[in-house]
Design an enzyme around this catalytic site. Structure first.
Site, PDB file in Angstrom:
ATOM      1  N   LYS A   1       0.162  -5.260 -44.099  1.00 37.11           N
ATOM      2  CA  LYS A   1       0.493  -4.080 -42.885  1.00 37.11           C
ATOM      3  C   LYS A   1       1.065  -5.163 -41.758  1.00 37.11           C
ATOM      4  O   LYS A   1       0.266  -6.306 -41.543  1.00 37.11           O
ATOM      5  CB  LYS A   1      -0.556  -3.655 -42.624  1.00 37.11           C
ATOM      6  CG  LYS A   1      -0.807  -2.659 -41.449  1.00 37.11           C
ATOM      7  CD  LYS A   1      -2.192  -1.978 -41.177  1.00 37.11           C
ATOM      8  CE  LYS A   1      -1.604  -1.437 -39.786  1.00 37.11           C
ATOM      9  NZ  LYS A   1      -2.809  -0.856 -39.060  1.00 37.11           N
TER      10      LYS A   1
ATOM     11  N   LYS B   1      -3.312  -7.955 -42.521  1.00 32.15           N
ATOM     12  CA  LYS B   1      -2.988  -7.238 -41.537  1.00 32.15           C
ATOM     13  C   LYS B   1      -2.849  -8.111 -40.361  1.00 32.15           C
ATOM     14  O   LYS B   1      -3.649  -8.814 -39.845  1.00 32.15           O
ATOM     15  CB  LYS B   1      -4.363  -6.177 -40.994  1.00 32.15           C
ATOM     16  CG  LYS B   1      -3.979  -5.513 -40.070  1.00 32.15           C
ATOM     17  CD  LYS B   1      -4.974  -4.423 -39.409  1.00 32.15           C
ATOM     18  CE  LYS B   1      -4.676  -3.574 -38.360  1.00 32.15           C
ATOM     19  NZ  LYS B   1      -5.961  -2.525 -38.197  1.00 32.15           N
TER      20      LYS B   1
END
Ligand code: PBG
Ligand code: ZN
Length: 322
Positions: free
Chosen positions: A246, A193
């Site tokens: 992500k 992330k």
């Protein structure tokens, strides 16, 4: 001469040799649930996305159920006066997310209910971990994330998805879940992330912007690819069942490499800013929304994603089902 055009001459042939196909089962739809009554508030920076109170959740859940997509990713938003330094509402038995999970599993048992696990929507300072003297503490945060995961599993969550980026959280959560009797609750880890400007609209939607500093001491530097693979590997070793990359579009290189390297299901999160840019251009009439969204989502699947978490899920399902 090589005649590539032989297989492009009409739609039947093109369809026959198509390498990548989207299915409604690929999709997870994020939902924002707020504490309170009779609330359906539009998120200004995310056209057609709303915050719902539990008593009006059925308005969107009926659509989710009818679309036949796999499930939802839940984000709970407590009242601002209920937020505190330790994010207590994140692991309260009657917390907003716990109540929403119970409501969904009671009324929509066929919808897979994944819960985001992080403190930022519940803390007064908006950071994803415990804060002391301006520092976001790692080890002190782990027990809180574990408590949150167990409490959501108790409420009926089908899967937990830690998005905090603290080190060691997957093994801490796995251990806590097992100990509490939730051996079969899978963990979908937000493993790679990145600290990204693409989360901007989400922070309006989830009211979770940090009130000082930023998230760069825990989320990844967006220039790094090898580090992303180390993060993923380590989450797998800690017991993650599914790992995630992500955001999506600017990180398809990471996604593709991860899919080639690791033999575990991989999810990708097509985040708020990616959604809002497409919606904004579409609303101006500058692009063809259906074709652009299809192209973007196919790109994620072509790169290897098994699961796509996207705010476009219901629109895409409608296009696939028609
Ligand atoms: C919470 C969380 C965020 C997102 C998912 N979980 C925001 C953040 O890290 O600031 C972003 C999702 C999106 O932008 O759509 N940690
Ligand atoms: Zn967070």
């Amino acid at each position: 001469m090589k005649r590539f055009r032989r297989l492009r001459q009409n739609e039947i042939i093109r369809d026959l040799v198509r390498e990548t196909r989207l299915s409604v089962k690929d999709f997870i739809y994020p939902i924002f649930v707020v504490d309170g009554e009779n609330i359906k508030v539009p998120v200004t920076s995310m056209p057609n996305v709303y915050q719902y109170s539990i008593d009006r959740l059925s308005e969107i859940l009926d659509e989710v159920r009818d679309s036949k997509i796999s499930g939802v990713m839940l984000f709970g938003i407590p009242k601002s006066e209920d937020k505190d330094e330790y994010g207590t509402q994140a692991y309260a038995e009657d917390g907003i997310t716990q109540r929403a999970v119970r409501y969904i599993k009671k009324n929509y048992p066929e919808i897979l209910c994944i819960t985001d696990v992080c403190l930022c929507e519940y803390t007064s300072h908006g950071h994803c971990g415990v804060v002391k003297e301006g520092e976001i503490l790692n080890d002190e945060t782990l027990p809180l994330l574990s408590k949150m995961s167990v409490s959501l599993a108790k409420a009926g969550a089908d899967m937990v998805a830690p998005s905090d980026m603290m080190d060691g959280r997957v093994s801490a959560i796995r251990e806590a879940l097992d100990e509490a009797g939730f051996k079969n609750t899978p963990i979908m880890a937000y493993s790679a992330k990145f600290a990204s400007a693409y989360y901007g609209p989400f922070r309006d939607a989830a009211q979770s912007a940090p009130c000082f500093g930023d998230r760069r001491s825990y989320q990844m530097d967006f220039t790094n690819a090898k580090e992303a693979l180390r993060e993923i590997q380590s989450d797998i070793e800690e017991g993650a069942d599914i790992v995630m990359v992500k955001p999506a579009l600017a990180y398809l290189d990471i996604l593709k490499e991860a899919c080639q390297k690791f033999d575990i299901p991989i999810a990708v999160y097509n985040v708020s800013g990616e959604y809002s840019m497409v919606k904004a251009a579409a609303m101006q009439g500058w692009i063809d929304e259906k074709r652009i969204v299809t192209e973007n989502l196919v790109a994620m699947k072509r790169a290897g994603a098994n699961i796509i978490i996207t705010y476009h899920a219901l629109d895409m399902a409608k296009w696939l089902n028609e």
